[in-house]
Design a protein around this motif. Structure first.
Motif, mmCIF file in Angstrom:
data_model
loop_
_atom_site.group_PDB
_atom_site.id
_atom_site.type_symbol
_atom_site.label_atom_id
_atom_site.label_comp_id
_atom_site.label_asym_id
_atom_site.label_seq_id
_atom_site.Cartn_x
_atom_site.Cartn_y
_atom_site.Cartn_z
ATOM 1 N N THR A 101 51.379 46.312 23.941
ATOM 2 C CA THR A 101 51.573 45.011 24.579
ATOM 3 C C THR A 101 52.244 45.135 25.939
ATOM 4 O O THR A 101 51.829 44.501 26.921
ATOM 5 C CB THR A 101 52.403 44.099 23.656
ATOM 6 N N TRP A 102 53.283 45.968 26.019
ATOM 7 C CA TRP A 102 54.021 46.079 27.284
ATOM 8 C C TRP A 102 53.240 46.853 28.345
ATOM 9 O O TRP A 102 53.573 46.800 29.512
ATOM 10 C CB TRP A 102 55.383 46.743 27.052
ATOM 11 N N ASP A 106 48.210 41.140 32.282
ATOM 12 C CA ASP A 106 47.870 39.754 31.964
ATOM 13 C C ASP A 106 46.370 39.540 32.110
ATOM 14 O O ASP A 106 45.752 38.780 31.352
ATOM 15 C CB ASP A 106 48.620 38.792 32.883
ATOM 16 N N TYR A 109 44.469 40.283 28.870
ATOM 17 C CA TYR A 109 44.533 39.197 27.896
ATOM 18 C C TYR A 109 43.583 38.063 28.283
ATOM 19 O O TYR A 109 42.849 37.530 27.433
ATOM 20 C CB TYR A 109 45.958 38.657 27.784
ATOM 21 N N ASN A 153 47.972 48.708 19.860
ATOM 22 C CA ASN A 153 47.153 48.902 21.064
ATOM 23 C C ASN A 153 45.974 47.933 21.133
ATOM 24 O O ASN A 153 45.005 48.177 21.852
ATOM 25 C CB ASN A 153 46.623 50.343 21.163
ATOM 26 N N SER A 155 46.593 44.155 20.876
ATOM 27 C CA SER A 155 47.076 42.777 20.778
ATOM 28 C C SER A 155 46.207 41.809 21.572
ATOM 29 O O SER A 155 46.073 40.637 21.197
ATOM 30 C CB SER A 155 48.543 42.673 21.229
ATOM 31 N N ASP A 156 45.582 42.275 22.662
ATOM 32 C CA ASP A 156 44.669 41.403 23.406
ATOM 33 C C ASP A 156 43.419 41.114 22.571
ATOM 34 O O ASP A 156 42.987 39.975 22.418
ATOM 35 C CB ASP A 156 44.296 42.010 24.765
#
Length: 276
Positions: A101-102, A106, A109, A153, A155-156
């Motif tokens: 996630t980090w 953006d 996503y 790995n 989350s999107d």
């Protein structure tokens, strides 16, 4: 729906993988096909294969399913040139960047959500009036086993596939007393190019993508004919499905961590161990 001869079947992401499998299967069943993909070359190749199997009407259109205007224009074109659609298969999708996630942007996503979720949303809403006007039909929305559990790995990607699941399950209830059947597909490890370009994408594909696209296509068609609303199918799909409801979240997360740890690059996770 029991038969598809001369019915208009719309398939997004038809240029390869499962999308191409759907196109060829429905061509053999005598359907008229309206096919989309963002990849012009892949879509043209699918069209050539379809024409070798069937002389029924075929329409192809190259556009990004995440574009609302293009999707609605496609629906208008399908109705004008072929008549009302009877089946819409919202299959098009992309992978994420394959980072924690980090480490994700953006933009990743937004891109993944726009294609994987809004593409399904637009496809459903654009063609649903045609299905209702035909007084029969089926909506098939493709989620993923990553729409059942969250994985590292991804989350999107998981966010988009969980969104497809929530939207589709809600639609099922809304259309309960209608002549339209709604089907939610959670593919497991299907041998497609979905992981191409992601970090460790080739390793992921080699380890997990084992089931041939034609196998799940056959199962989806059975679901449309029988009215079965959820399909969880493919390599490791049943195992993940069982874990999604039979295990505590804590235990499931530990299991997923151990299972996928070799996909988690230590360099990307060094932020969790400052000074190590």
């Amino acid at each position: 729906m029991k038969q598809f001869t001369d019915k208009v079947v719309v398939i997004t992401g038809a240029g390869s993988g499962m999308g191409r499998g759907y196109a060829l299967a429905f061509a053999r069943l005598g359907a008229k096909l309206a096919l989309n993909d963002y990849d012009r070359e892949g879509l043209e190749e699918t069209g050539t294969l379809v024409r070798a199997l069937s002389d029924k009407a075929l329409l192809t259109d190259v556009f990004d399913v995440g574009s609302r205007g293009h999707m609605y224009d496609f629906a208008t074109r399908v109705k004008a040139e072929m008549g009302n659609a009877s089946v819409i298969i919202n299959n098009a999708g992309v992978s994420g960047e394959g980072l924690p996630t980090w480490g994700l942007s953006d933009d990743s996503y937004e891109r993944v959500m726009q294609i994987n979720f809004f593409g399904v949303l637009y496809g459903t809403r654009a063609f649903l009036p045609q299905l209702l006007a035909s007084d029969e039909g089926a909506v098939v929305n493709v989620s993923s086993i990553f729409g059942l559990v969250g994985t590292p790995n991804s989350s999107d990607y998981c966010a988009s596939k969980f969104a497809v699941r929530g939207f589709t399950e809600s639609l099922m209830v809304e259309l309960e007393e209608s002549p339209i059947s709604v089907h939610l597909v959670h593919p497991g490890g299907i041998r497609t190019n979905i992981a191409k370009g992601a970090v460790k994408g080739e390793e992921f594909a080699d380890k997990y993508l084992k089931t041939e696209p034609d196998d799940i296509v056959e199962q989806v068609i059975r679901c449309i004919r029988s009215g079965k609303q959820r399909l969880v199918y493919g390599h490791q799909a049943r195992r993940i499905w069982l874990a999604s409801w039979a295990m505590s979240l804590e235990k499931r997360n530990r299991l997923l961590f151990r299972e996928m740890q070799d996909m988690m690059d230590p360099e990307h996770y060094s932020i969790l161990r400052p000074g190590a």
